[in-house]
Design a protein around this motif. Structure first.
Motif, PDB file in Angstrom:
ATOM      1  N   PHE A  91       0.740  -1.235  -0.099  1.00 59.97           N
ATOM      2  CA  PHE A  91       0.187   0.062   0.167  1.00 59.97           C
ATOM      3  C   PHE A  91       0.883   1.158   0.115  1.00 59.97           C
ATOM      4  O   PHE A  91       1.905   1.192  -0.091  1.00 59.97           O
ATOM      5  CB  PHE A  91      -0.954  -0.590   0.913  1.00 59.97           C
ATOM      6  CG  PHE A  91      -1.833  -1.246   1.324  1.00 59.97           C
ATOM      7  CD1 PHE A  91      -2.692  -1.246   0.351  1.00 59.97           C
ATOM      8  CD2 PHE A  91      -1.419  -2.669   2.221  1.00 59.97           C
ATOM      9  CE1 PHE A  91      -3.761  -2.773   0.839  1.00 59.97           C
ATOM     10  CE2 PHE A  91      -2.192  -3.244   2.562  1.00 59.97           C
ATOM     11  CZ  PHE A  91      -3.062  -3.553   1.200  1.00 59.97           C
ATOM     12  N   GLN A  92       0.162   2.271  -0.058  1.00 63.44           N
ATOM     13  CA  GLN A  92       1.188   3.348  -0.504  1.00 63.44           C
ATOM     14  C   GLN A  92       1.581   3.645   1.056  1.00 63.44           C
ATOM     15  O   GLN A  92       2.737   4.367   1.092  1.00 63.44           O
ATOM     16  CB  GLN A  92       0.108   4.578  -0.117  1.00 63.44           C
ATOM     17  CG  GLN A  92       0.639   5.734  -0.518  1.00 63.44           C
ATOM     18  CD  GLN A  92      -0.532   7.267  -1.066  1.00 63.44           C
ATOM     19  OE1 GLN A  92      -1.455   7.327  -1.153  1.00 63.44           O
ATOM     20  NE2 GLN A  92       0.274   8.164  -1.290  1.00 63.44           N
ATOM     21  N   GLN A  93       0.737   2.996   2.077  1.00 65.02           N
ATOM     22  CA  GLN A  93       1.172   3.437   3.976  1.00 65.02           C
ATOM     23  C   GLN A  93       1.929   2.412   3.732  1.00 65.02           C
ATOM     24  O   GLN A  93       1.238   1.084   3.919  1.00 65.02           O
ATOM     25  CB  GLN A  93       1.242   4.074   4.486  1.00 65.02           C
ATOM     26  CG  GLN A  93       0.396   5.678   4.387  1.00 65.02           C
ATOM     27  CD  GLN A  93       1.324   6.727   4.134  1.00 65.02           C
ATOM     28  OE1 GLN A  93       2.221   6.332   5.518  1.00 65.02           O
ATOM     29  NE2 GLN A  93       0.887   8.243   3.787  1.00 65.02           N
ATOM     30  N   MET A  95       1.214   0.106   6.701  1.00 69.09           N
ATOM     31  CA  MET A  95      -0.293   0.399   7.040  1.00 69.09           C
ATOM     32  C   MET A  95       0.601  -1.295   7.676  1.00 69.09           C
ATOM     33  O   MET A  95      -0.576  -2.516   8.090  1.00 69.09           O
ATOM     34  CB  MET A  95      -1.160  -0.543   6.191  1.00 69.09           C
ATOM     35  CG  MET A  95      -1.939   0.955   5.338  1.00 69.09           C
ATOM     36  SD  MET A  95      -3.309   0.737   4.806  1.00 69.09           S
ATOM     37  CE  MET A  95      -3.401   2.189   3.885  1.00 69.09           C
ATOM     38  N   ASP A 169       0.354  -0.139  -4.445  1.00 64.67           N
ATOM     39  CA  ASP A 169      -0.686   1.764  -4.269  1.00 64.67           C
ATOM     40  C   ASP A 169       1.120   2.772  -4.231  1.00 64.67           C
ATOM     41  O   ASP A 169       0.998   3.080  -2.621  1.00 64.67           O
ATOM     42  CB  ASP A 169      -1.453   1.594  -3.903  1.00 64.67           C
ATOM     43  CG  ASP A 169      -2.754   3.127  -4.132  1.00 64.67           C
ATOM     44  OD1 ASP A 169      -2.209   3.182  -5.221  1.00 64.67           O
ATOM     45  OD2 ASP A 169      -3.012   3.113  -2.849  1.00 64.67           O
TER      46      ASP A 169
ATOM     47  N   ARG B 282      -8.426   1.461  10.098  1.00 63.48           N
ATOM     48  CA  ARG B 282      -7.588   1.129   8.774  1.00 63.48           C
ATOM     49  C   ARG B 282      -6.926  -0.368   8.532  1.00 63.48           C
ATOM     50  O   ARG B 282      -6.904  -1.092   7.927  1.00 63.48           O
ATOM     51  CB  ARG B 282      -6.463   2.162   8.871  1.00 63.48           C
ATOM     52  CG  ARG B 282      -5.676   2.260   7.402  1.00 63.48           C
ATOM     53  CD  ARG B 282      -5.279   3.729   7.170  1.00 63.48           C
ATOM     54  NE  ARG B 282      -3.813   3.655   8.241  1.00 63.48           N
ATOM     55  CZ  ARG B 282      -2.552   3.862   6.828  1.00 63.48           C
ATOM     56  NH1 ARG B 282      -3.043   5.023   6.568  1.00 63.48           N
ATOM     57  NH2 ARG B 282      -1.734   4.097   8.646  1.00 63.48           N
ATOM     58  N   ASP B 283      -6.265  -0.782  10.256  1.00 64.81           N
ATOM     59  CA  ASP B 283      -5.955  -1.510  10.759  1.00 64.81           C
ATOM     60  C   ASP B 283      -7.012  -3.175   9.881  1.00 64.81           C
ATOM     61  O   ASP B 283      -6.675  -4.508   9.591  1.00 64.81           O
ATOM     62  CB  ASP B 283      -5.815  -1.896  11.726  1.00 64.81           C
ATOM     63  CG  ASP B 283      -4.455  -1.304  11.960  1.00 64.81           C
ATOM     64  OD1 ASP B 283      -3.603  -1.235  11.257  1.00 64.81           O
ATOM     65  OD2 ASP B 283      -4.142  -0.982  12.730  1.00 64.81           O
ATOM     66  N   VAL B 286      -7.410  -3.410   6.272  1.00 64.79           N
ATOM     67  CA  VAL B 286      -5.978  -3.675   5.605  1.00 64.79           C
ATOM     68  C   VAL B 286      -6.200  -5.724   6.108  1.00 64.79           C
ATOM     69  O   VAL B 286      -6.062  -6.691   5.039  1.00 64.79           O
ATOM     70  CB  VAL B 286      -4.282  -3.238   6.249  1.00 64.79           C
ATOM     71  CG1 VAL B 286      -3.342  -5.028   6.069  1.00 64.79           C
ATOM     72  CG2 VAL B 286      -4.221  -2.169   6.023  1.00 64.79           C
ATOM     73  N   VAL B 371      -8.130   0.822   1.332  1.00 65.08           N
ATOM     74  CA  VAL B 371      -6.692   0.985   1.853  1.00 65.08           C
ATOM     75  C   VAL B 371      -5.954   1.416   0.622  1.00 65.08           C
ATOM     76  O   VAL B 371      -4.820   2.056   0.182  1.00 65.08           O
ATOM     77  CB  VAL B 371      -5.767  -0.764   2.092  1.00 65.08           C
ATOM     78  CG1 VAL B 371      -7.063  -0.954   3.577  1.00 65.08           C
ATOM     79  CG2 VAL B 371      -6.946  -1.228   1.255  1.00 65.08           C
ATOM     80  N   PHE B 372      -6.525   1.624  -0.280  1.00 67.69           N
ATOM     81  CA  PHE B 372      -5.936   2.219  -1.719  1.00 67.69           C
ATOM     82  C   PHE B 372      -6.240   4.099  -1.770  1.00 67.69           C
ATOM     83  O   PHE B 372      -7.811   3.957  -1.600  1.00 67.69           O
ATOM     84  CB  PHE B 372      -6.664   1.489  -3.268  1.00 67.69           C
ATOM     85  CG  PHE B 372      -6.036  -0.244  -3.165  1.00 67.69           C
ATOM     86  CD1 PHE B 372      -4.545  -0.514  -2.931  1.00 67.69           C
ATOM     87  CD2 PHE B 372      -6.786  -0.905  -3.505  1.00 67.69           C
ATOM     88  CE1 PHE B 372      -4.028  -2.045  -3.232  1.00 67.69           C
ATOM     89  CE2 PHE B 372      -6.238  -2.656  -3.111  1.00 67.69           C
ATOM     90  CZ  PHE B 372      -5.251  -2.584  -3.618  1.00 67.69           C
ATOM     91  N   HIS B 373      -6.037   4.573  -2.020  1.00 69.90           N
ATOM     92  CA  HIS B 373      -6.296   6.250  -1.171  1.00 69.90           C
ATOM     93  C   HIS B 373      -5.693   6.889  -3.285  1.00 69.90           C
ATOM     94  O   HIS B 373      -4.544   5.851  -3.958  1.00 69.90           O
ATOM     95  CB  HIS B 373      -4.770   6.249  -1.484  1.00 69.90           C
ATOM     96  CG  HIS B 373      -5.595   6.368   1.019  1.00 69.90           C
ATOM     97  ND1 HIS B 373      -6.552   6.574   0.876  1.00 69.90           N
ATOM     98  CD2 HIS B 373      -4.471   5.466   1.172  1.00 69.90           C
ATOM     99  CE1 HIS B 373      -6.490   5.752   2.311  1.00 69.90           C
ATOM    100  NE2 HIS B 373      -5.141   5.387   2.664  1.00 69.90           N
TER     101      HIS B 373
END
Lengths: 238, 373
Positions: A91-93, A95, A169, B282-283, B286, B371-373
């Motif tokens: 991912f972008q971050q 995470m 991403d 967010r976790d 994920v 999770v995708f921005h």
């Protein structure tokens, strides 16, 4: 390794009153063994396309074929199963889950459905961490690592289960130039040496020179596709 | 691995874990404390019946609780003795009186008279001296819990009850009635103090021969004595407790405060776990993106709730045990029957899981696509 085929994939979003098309019908074949980069400005539809490819978003139209199987209409649990078996995500971050060690974060990718990771899997996780220079961080908390180290750890997490498809991403957007280059080189190596489908969404020009194929989107449409064409510098070949 | 992730999250998110723990501890401690006082009071309500050492009681007809019986005729004693199932029968006399304290003031008491030498229905646990003290006509017992109220009358203190001379012969430990101070005295002394008409008793206590079916014997006694009530000891105890529980507002009061304690716990658990899940949103997304199903996310949230509930129940019971220990032997009624603890633990765990449902709902909303921005 499986390739991916997108047949007339499109996606609409609605705000309750009107329907807005964010991705117009798109046909693509994405092969294993090459680094495919999806580029384009913000709002161009690249993240939507990546989400559909990653089975976290259903297309409004069209088919997504993985191997010989149409996976575009799977139920939530079935899609989760395919993601677990076939996909790796960066991912972008990074995470990473705070509270879990780096090794536990990595193992989470194979144990998220409740299975206990095998000894072999633990060894593979340690080997992968070592291959990316992270062996000393295995038992550390994510907060103690630099951004680049965390992103490399997230790559290990994505690679642990040997996915046939690796989706990334904006993997370099949160990294400095040096860390970003390290990450892209790793992704390139994985694509070529391990013959995987590697798709990277990025608007970071530093990534483009490493792309084997650069697909540019604008306003929800593919406007250029440089299959097997080398991209020079930060310019986009048409 | 899901449980491990849940455990790590619980340990890592200390502030929200502490908040949720507070909710569980509040449930266990507050509800446990309320229940212990309630059971302590229930014990007081039927204390004379429960400690009577009798199998059955004969009382006045239509009795509603053991403390509100009319006097019955002494002839029932002879009739009961004539039953082949009865091993012994003994009269009990209960009256009211005023106890003169050493400083000259008076305290209202319930005076319980039991007949020598059996002393059935008499006092039980003793702090000083023993029941043989009641073999003396003038001797009475006072309880340690009422010691201050009665002016600390030591053994051998001579005083008056209802204007009649008595001598403190023994001090009991925990013999307290729901209606107030209990003083035990020989049968004839109570007759004198309460000015009871001759040939009248408050109740007759019965002991059946070994091997006798108590219910059958009581049924026979009932049919032979239609002018009075006959109960097994357990029946009279239940009747008395139920009377006070439903007619004094105790049931409603304790039920309300217990419900409030449970609700407070649920709200605390819900809010803190909800906040925790929001922080972890967010976790969870994920986890879903990595291949976790909704039930995997649910397993993590429920594991967190169970972990917090387990630790909270433990802490709650430690605090409750400390409280019960500290109040043991004090005037505060507290008693926890052994079957209540596992029940309370189970309720606390169920409530914790219920409290986590709001958080679970939020966690299940975590979209993997986010999770995708």
């Amino acid at each position: 390794m499986h390739g991916l085929v997108l047949e007339h994939i499109a996606r609409d979003f609605t705000d309750g009153r009107q329907v807005r098309r964010v991705l117009f019908p798109t046909d693509l074949e994405i092969a294993a063994g090459e680094l495919t980069v999806l580029a384009g400005p913000s709002g161009s539809g690249k993240t939507t396309l990546l989400s559909i490819i990653g089975l976290v978003l259903r297309p409004s139209e069209g088919r997504l074929v993985l191997g010989n199987r149409d996976v575009s209409r799977l139920g939530e649990d079935a899609a989760a199963g395919v993601r677990l078996r076939e996909y790796g995500f960066v991912f972008q971050q990074p995470m990473l889950v705070e509270g879990l060690s780096i090794l536990e974060n990595v193992l989470l990718s194979v144990a998220v459905q409740g299975k206990r990771p095998s000894k072999a899997m633990r060894k593979r996780a340690m080997d992968l961490l070592a291959s990316l220079g992270l062996e000393a961080t295995a038992n550390q908390q994510p907060r103690l690592l630099s951004g680049g180290m965390k992103q490399r750890a997230s790559i290990v997490r994505a690679l642990l289960k040997s996915p046939s498809i690796l989706l990334c991403d904006e993997p370099t957007s949160a990294l400095d130039a040096e860390s970003g280059q390290v990450v892209v080189r790793i992704l390139k190596r994985i694509a070529i040496e391990e013959q995987r489908v590697v798709v990277v969404v990025s608007h970071d020009a530093r990534v483009f020179p490493y792309a084997d194929r650069l697909i540019k989107l604008e306003n929800g449409r593919v406007v250029s596709d440089t299959r097997e064409q080398y991209v020079e510098g930060s310019g986009l070949a048409s | 691995m899901r449980s491990l992730a849940a455990f790590r999250m619980v340990v890592h998110d200390r502030s929200s874990t502490a908040g949720a723990l507070l909710g569980v501890v509040a449930i266990v401690f507050l509800v446990g404390q309320q229940l212990s006082v309630l059971f302590g009071l229930l014990n007081y309500m039927s204390v004379l019946v429960d400690h009577s050492n009798a199998d059955a009681w004969i009382t006045s007809a239509d009795l509603r609780n053991a403390d509100a019986g009319n006097l019955i005729s002494a002839r029932y004693l002879d009739r009961a003795m004539g039953f082949p199932q009865v091993q012994w029968a003994a009269p009990l006399l209960i009256g009211n009186g005023l106890f003169r304290t050493p400083d000259g003031s008076f305290e209202a008491i319930r005076v319980v008279g039991c007949r020598r030498p059996r002393l059935a229905g008499g006092p039980w646990d003793f702090a000083e001296a023993d029941e043989t003290a009641l073999l003396d006509f003038e001797s009475v017992t006072v309880d340690r819990l009422d010691f201050e109220k009665l002016g600390r009358p030591a053994v051998e203190t001579v005083t008056e009850i209802g204007g009649r001379r008595v001598r403190v012969g023994a001090i009991t430990d925990g013999a307290r009635g729901f209606q107030g101070t209990l003083v035990f005295a020989p049968f004839d002394k109570v007759k004198e103090v309460a000015a009871t008409p001759p040939g009248r008793y408050s109740a007759i206590l019965l002991r059946f021969l070994p091997g006798i079916d108590h219910d059958d014997a009581v049924a026979r006694l009932r049919s032979a004595m239609p002018g009075c009530s006959v109960f097994t000891t357990a029946e009279l105890s239940r009747l008395t407790r139920l009377y006070y529980f439903t007619n004094t507002g105790i049931g409603g009061s304790f039920g309300f405060s217990t419900a409030i304690a449970v609700m407070i716990g649920i709200v605390i658990i819900s809010l803190t776990m909800y906040a925790s899940v929001l922080g972890r949103y967010r976790d969870f997304a994920v986890l879903r993106a990595l291949g976790g199903r909704q039930r995997d996310v649910a397993a993590v949230v429920f594991s967190q709730a169970l972990l917090i509930a387990g630790v909270g129940v433990f802490i709650g019971f430690v605090l409750l045990a400390a409280l019960l220990n500290a109040t043991r032997g004090s005037a505060i009624p507290s008693y926890m029957p052994s079957y209540v603890s596992p029940l309370l633990a189970g309720i606390a765990i169920v409530v914790s899981l219920l409290g986590s449902l709001v958080a679970l709902r939020q966690a299940l909303k975590a979209e993997p696509a986010s999770v995708f921005h």
